[in-house]
Design an enzyme around this catalytic site. Structure first.
Site, mmCIF file in Angstrom:
data_model
loop_
_atom_site.group_PDB
_atom_site.id
_atom_site.type_symbol
_atom_site.label_atom_id
_atom_site.label_comp_id
_atom_site.label_asym_id
_atom_site.label_seq_id
_atom_site.Cartn_x
_atom_site.Cartn_y
_atom_site.Cartn_z
ATOM 1 C CG HIS A 188 -2.119 -0.742 1.175
ATOM 2 N ND1 HIS A 188 -2.935 -0.699 0.074
ATOM 3 C CD2 HIS A 188 -2.685 -1.605 2.041
ATOM 4 C CE1 HIS A 188 -3.960 -1.503 0.279
ATOM 5 N NE2 HIS A 188 -3.838 -2.072 1.463
ATOM 6 C CB CYS B 160 -4.450 1.241 -18.874
ATOM 7 S SG CYS B 160 -5.444 -0.252 -18.875
HETATM 8 C C1 PEP Z 1 -4.993 -4.109 -14.889
HETATM 9 O O1 PEP Z 1 -5.466 -5.199 -14.567
HETATM 10 O O2 PEP Z 1 -3.803 -3.946 -15.219
HETATM 11 C C2 PEP Z 1 -5.842 -2.904 -14.872
HETATM 12 C C3 PEP Z 1 -5.401 -1.756 -15.355
HETATM 13 O O3 PEP Z 1 -7.072 -3.007 -14.320
HETATM 14 P P1 PEP Z 1 -7.326 -3.044 -12.730
HETATM 15 O O4 PEP Z 1 -6.039 -2.763 -12.044
HETATM 16 O O5 PEP Z 1 -8.381 -2.034 -12.482
HETATM 17 O O6 PEP Z 1 -7.803 -4.459 -12.555
#
Ligand code: PEP
Ligand code: MG
Length: 566
Positions: free
Chosen positions: A193, A491
């Site tokens: 965290h 992302c």
């Molecule tokens: C991921 O899984 O990399 C992502 C961007 O989505 P989340 O972290 O919201 O699952």
């Protein structure tokens, strides 16, 4: 004073010099004796104690919510989850029972958390990881009931380096960013965290740093959030050198910069991840060219039913309005596993991360998806942003085609998929034939590639996005995107690591979306490398036997890390 260096793991870049303030000590265990009650008044006393305990737990929960609201984004989600724990009816029941047996309010809270804690610690690694959050809640409630100062961030009245054994989410959320220069903690790793929140706040941080909690209050330290070195009581010349480096980083980051591009002008969209309208100002301030991942779960969490279409529409519109002419990629509801929703997810699945989550859950409740897409469509029609939508957790071309059919009914510019499941990466050509674009979620892609739950701290090394095998999957999607002439973004957390961002571009990625605090470093480093150089770095990484070798070899070849303090 003797020469002293502490060595930890640098998890959020930057160099600072400042005086240490050590986190408040532990809250002592309340005595097991009964409350000071008059004889014969036991029942009334028990009631008063029960009321006091309930009020303390409620006050802790609302403090956490207020702190979360003030900060927003990921921090808010973490704190709201913690507030929910404080309001757990099972916990309240135990406290009441213990008070009825003659315990003081503080003692009853202490013991009730103890029982809860044991149950959690024995309920698998995922739940065990929540134990630190529970201890934090217990200490806050007990401190309140015992008239002690709340555990948490000190306030020496001037900027300081916060040193602690470990930081709970509530502590980092309550930080005044103008006062906290850096974090140094004994515990924690790159996916803790503390590390995630420090990066989200753009504050340098060193975790896993032996000796951090034993630092003397007020001693000057130099914290290097890249190398993980903490210099204690430095000489004047060392301070001057650190200040020179910090100044160079500040100057580089504040110099005017155009849109994201490599040194030879190859455009890469640099976008922000947002969790709702609250995150927009930070994204704009960091120069985000748009939004590459709009996590829409914030609207749905802690609800018995989905939010009304109008409420959804206005939240989406608020984000779209901030980026006229820019792109906003909306991810439809990603419920399940780490983001469970009462009205959508099955309660009794043995492996929720492998269960009916993401698009799978939406296919079971197509009316929820239809209402969301309609709200996005209405907001898009009234905005000047280029609105793209994508589905989470897509596994196959058939799923991509199904989603496209649903989304095409709305006036959105492009319909795409997230690539988070290895099967989708391996069949990226076929998937992209059914989608306008792909966005790779490296957090889940790592989880599924290594069969390692992303919530389990003992498995954190598998979440390292520098794993060459994971990057091979990214390369496959990049290649498929190039062949189809369709955009491929990243992302996940990987996109916000400036060195890794170079590699991703070399692997064929056309946009990077990240927490806003990482945008400046990524933009600057990208502008110092040509596309051909990025490709060379990518080749090195794919040929590396492990993440450490990959990271070291890119670091040794990259240009201009020094003045950026990277
Ligand atoms: C991921 O899984 O990399 C992502 C961007 O989505 P989340 O972290 O919201 O699952
Ligand atoms: Mg994901």
């Amino acid at each position: 004073m003797a020469e002293r260096f502490l060595q930890g793991v640098g998890v959020s870049p930057g160099v600072v010099v400042g005086p240490v303030a050590v986190m408040a000590g532990e809250v002592p265990e309340p005595s097991p004796g009964p409350p000071a009650a008059g004889a014969g008044a036991a029942e009334a006393e028990a009631e008063a104690e029960a009321r006091a305990a309930a009020a303390a737990l409620e006050a802790v929960a609302s403090d956490l919510e207020a702190a979360g609201l003030a900060v927003g984004g990921e921090v808010r989600e973490v704190l709201e989850a913690q507030a929910m724990m404080a309001r757990d009816p099972g916990l309240a029941g135990s406290v009441e029972r213990l008070v009825g047996q003659g315990r003081s309010a503080a003692r009853a809270v202490w013991e009730a958390f103890g029982t809860y804690r044991e149950a959690l610690a024995g309920a698998g690694e995922y739940m065990a990881a929540r134990v630190a959050d529970l201890d934090d809640l217990r200490d806050r409630a007990v401190a309140r009931l015992s008239g002690l100062p709340a555990p948490g961030v000190p306030d020496p009245g001037h900027p300081f380096v916060l040193a602690a054994e470990d930081l709970a989410p509530a502590d980092t959320a309550a930080l005044d960013r103008r006062k906290v220069l850096a974090f140094v903690t004994e515990q924690g790793g790159p996916t803790s965290h503390t590390a995630i929140l420090a990066r989200a706040l753009g504050v340098p941080a060193v975790v896993g740093c032996g000796g951090a909690a034993g630092l003397a209050d007020g001693v000057t330290v130099i914290v290097d959030g890249t190398s993980g070195v903490v210099r204690v009581a430095p000489a004047a010349a060392e301070v001057a050198e650190a200040e020179r480096r910090a100044g160079a980083r500040r100057a580089a980051r504040s110099a005017p910069s155009g849109p994201g591009a490599t040194a030879d002008g190859h455009r890469i969209d640099l976008l922000a991840n947002v969790g709702g309208p609250r995150d927009v100002p930070a994204a704009l301030a960091a120069g985000a060219e748009g939004v590459g991942l709009f996590r829409t779960e914030f609207l749905f969490l802690d609800r018995a039913d989905p939010p009304a279409p109008d409420e959804q529409q206005s939240a989406y519109a608020e984000v779209f309005e901030a980026f006229p002419g820019g792109k906003v990629v909306v991810r439809t509801l990603d419920a399940g596993a780490d983001k469970p929703l009462a009205f959508l997810n099955l309660r009794d699945e043995p492996n929720p991360a492998l269960g009916q989550r993401g698009l799978r859950a939406l296919r079971r409740a197509p009316e929820v998806l239809a209402a969301q897409l309609e709200a996005v469509g209405r907001a898009a029609a009234a905005s000047r942003a280029s609105v793209w939508v994508m589905a989470p957790m897509v596994a196959s071309a058939a799923e991509a085609a199904w989603f496209r059919e649903q989304a095409r009914r709305q006036p959105v510019d492009r319909v795409g998929v997230m690539i988070e499941i290895p099967a989708a990466a391996l069949s990226a050509g076929a998937v992209l034939a059914e989608a306008d674009f792909a966005s790779i979620g490296t957090n889940d892609l790592a989880q599924y590639t290594f069969a390692a739950d992303r919530e389990v701290s003992a498995l954190a090394p598998f979440q390292d996005p520098w794993q060459p095998v994971l990057l091979e999957l990214v390369a496959r999607v990049g290649e498929a995107g190039r062949a189809a002439g369709k955009p491929v973004g990243v992302c996940g957390e990987a996109a916000g690591d400036p060195l890794l961002a170079l590699v991703l571009v070399g692997l064929g990625v056309t946009s990077l979306s990240m927490g806003p605090a990482a945008l400046a470093d990524v933009r600057l480093l990208l502008a110092r490398h040509t596309l051909a150089e990025c490709r060379t770095l990518a080749e090195r990484v794919l040929a590396a036997p492990d993440p450490e070798t990959a990271r070291t070899s890119v670091r040794s070849l990259a240009n201009g890390l020094d003045d950026l303090g990277l």
